[in-house]
Structure formats: C-alpha cells, structure tokens
Design a protein around this motif. Structure first.
Motif, PDB file in Angstrom:
ATOM      1  N   ASN A 149       0.811  -1.210   0.000  1.00  0.00           N
ATOM      2  CA  ASN A 149       0.000   0.000   0.000  1.00  0.00           C
ATOM      3  C   ASN A 149       0.848   1.266   0.000  1.00  0.00           C
ATOM      4  O   ASN A 149       0.392   2.317  -0.418  1.00  0.00           O
ATOM      5  N   GLU A 150       2.088   1.152   0.454  1.00  0.00           N
ATOM      6  CA  GLU A 150       2.967   2.323   0.569  1.00  0.00           C
ATOM      7  C   GLU A 150       3.898   2.488  -0.629  1.00  0.00           C
ATOM      8  O   GLU A 150       4.701   3.425  -0.672  1.00  0.00           O
ATOM      9  N   ARG A 172      -2.457   2.239  -3.799  1.00  0.00           N
ATOM     10  CA  ARG A 172      -3.122   2.460  -2.517  1.00  0.00           C
ATOM     11  C   ARG A 172      -4.539   1.891  -2.558  1.00  0.00           C
ATOM     12  O   ARG A 172      -5.388   2.351  -3.301  1.00  0.00           O
TER      13      ARG A 172
END
Length: 259
Positions: A204-205, A247
C-alpha cells in the motif's frame, strides 16, 4: 523530436496545478513536496556531485542494452558529456531527493544507474534507506561507484547486471521495495516486462517512478497500459515522469500535474 513537442503541448493543455487536485493524498504530495521551494542542504551535495562529473574529461566505452541514445553516435563517450546530456537534470534531481525524503522509503530499487546522478538524489533524500541500483554497463557503473565513495553515499549497493536477468533471478516476492525508479531500457516491451516482474513487491505504501514516459510513442503506449492495470489506483503524469501508486483505499484516478 517532433513527437515530443506534440506530446508536451498536449501535456500543457491537460495539466493542472494543485488547485485542480481533489485527492487529499495527491494534494499533499504536490503542495508539500513537488512545490516545496525551500533550499535543502542536500542540494549543495547534489551540485558538487554533478560538477565532479562535468569536470571529468576521461572517456569510457559504454555498453548499451536499452533503446539507445539520441545524442551519442558512438559508444566511446566522454564522462562530462554523458553527465551533460544523459543524466537527470539538476531540477529533477532535487525533486527526486524531495520525493525520497517525503515518502521515507526504507528500501529503494533503481533500474539504470548511469553515472549515479539520480542515485545520489535518492540516497540523500533518505540516508537511512537501503538502495540497490542496477546498471548494465560495467564502466559506467564503475564511475558511479567511485562517485558514491567520494561523496560518502554509503547506503547504495551497485549491481552490474542485465536488468531482466536480475529481476527474474531475485526473490522479489519476499522483498518489499518501497520506491522503485525505472530509468533503464526505454522501450515498451522492457518497461512492461519490468512492471510485471516487480508487481509481487508492491504494498500500500509503494511508489514507482517511470522516467521518460513521453519519450516515444512506444513509451506513451506503455504508460497507458500501466495506468489501466487493475492493481494501479493513482497515477501522476509530470511529463518527464509517471508516478504510480497502489493504494487500496484510493479510487482510481489519473492526474496530470505541472511542475
């Protein structure tokens, strides 16, 4: 060249600044990072790194596995000329440094070291990060390694390899690169091959940066394919670069931002 002029005019027509951005995530990135005008102490080191290369009149024999050069007609090239024409610009180096500082990635992969101008920006942006940089040309990589040592950039691991071979052999599914800078083979096939090979590393990062997305019709086609991939949620086109995010909480959106 005509293609790039048309591509840039099209970019200008569709691009926006922060006032056209309604995503809080992208708005914050644009205002706090892209448009940050404050002078950083790292910029002085970036300038000194570049100047050391610009003053280097030695020649090297370049091994080019990519799409070739539009500037050089021979593989025997002067180091200062490579730094002038083939490396990241000072403005872009400062921006890359800010991006690395903004996201604070603990692991970084760079595909295409060249003389290490972009690598130095990534290193100085987050000196706690572990950076792996790949370069196909042994002589170019050797110059970059000397520069890293000279400027005490100790968080960089240089690997001389053909990119696809390395990515296929590396245990990517067990490694999480938080930031990847794609500046190697500027062809559609290679770009998309690297994209697919590295998908197992996303989180997600993750932030991916693709260089020269409007370099050719092929690269524009590769960029469109990447934008439309189901795992990609947010992209930012800055003309020179395409930034890609995965994301999960974001709606799929594509932004064209003037820098």
């Amino acid at each position: 060249m005509l293609f790039q002029i048309k591509a840039y005019l099209n970019f200008l027509w569709h691009s926006k600044n922060q006032h056209g951005v309604h995503s809080p995530f992208v708005y914050s990135l644009v205002t706090k990072c892209f448009y940050d005008k404050k002078i950083k102490p790292e910029y002085k080191i970036l300038k000194a790194y570049r100047n050391a290369l610009l003053q280097n009149k030695n020649t090297i024999e370049v091994t080019d596995f990519g799409a070739g050069s539009r500037v050089f007609k021979s593989n025997t090239r002067q180091i200062s000329k490579i730094a002038q024409t083939a490396g990241i610009t000072p403005k872009r180096a400062e921006l890359l440094c800010r991006i690395a500082n903004y996201f604070q990635p603990d692991t970084v992969l760079e595909i295409g070291t060249s003389l290490g101008l972009a690598t130095s920006a990534l290193s100085l942006g987050n000196q706690k990060a572990k950076i792996i940089t790949l370069e196909g040309c042994p002589e170019t990589s050797g110059i970059a390694k000397t520069q890293f040592q000279q400027f005490k950039l100790d968080n960089i691991e240089s690997v001389v390899t053909e990119f696809e071979t390395y990515l296929k052999d590396f245990r990517l599914s067990t490694f999480d690169f938080r930031l990847i800078y794609f500046d190697g083979n500027h062809s559609k096939k290679a770009t998309l091959d690297y994209f697919e090979l590295l998908l197992p590393t996303i989180s997600n990062e993750t932030v991916w940066i693709f260089d020269d997305i409007h370099w050719s019709e092929d690269m524009e086609a590769a960029w469109e394919t990447i934008k439309n991939h189901p795992k990609v949620t947010v992209t930012i086109d800055t003309f020179q670069w395409g930034l890609v995010f995965f994301r999960y909480e974001q709606e799929k959106e594509h932004f064209i931002i003037r820098i």
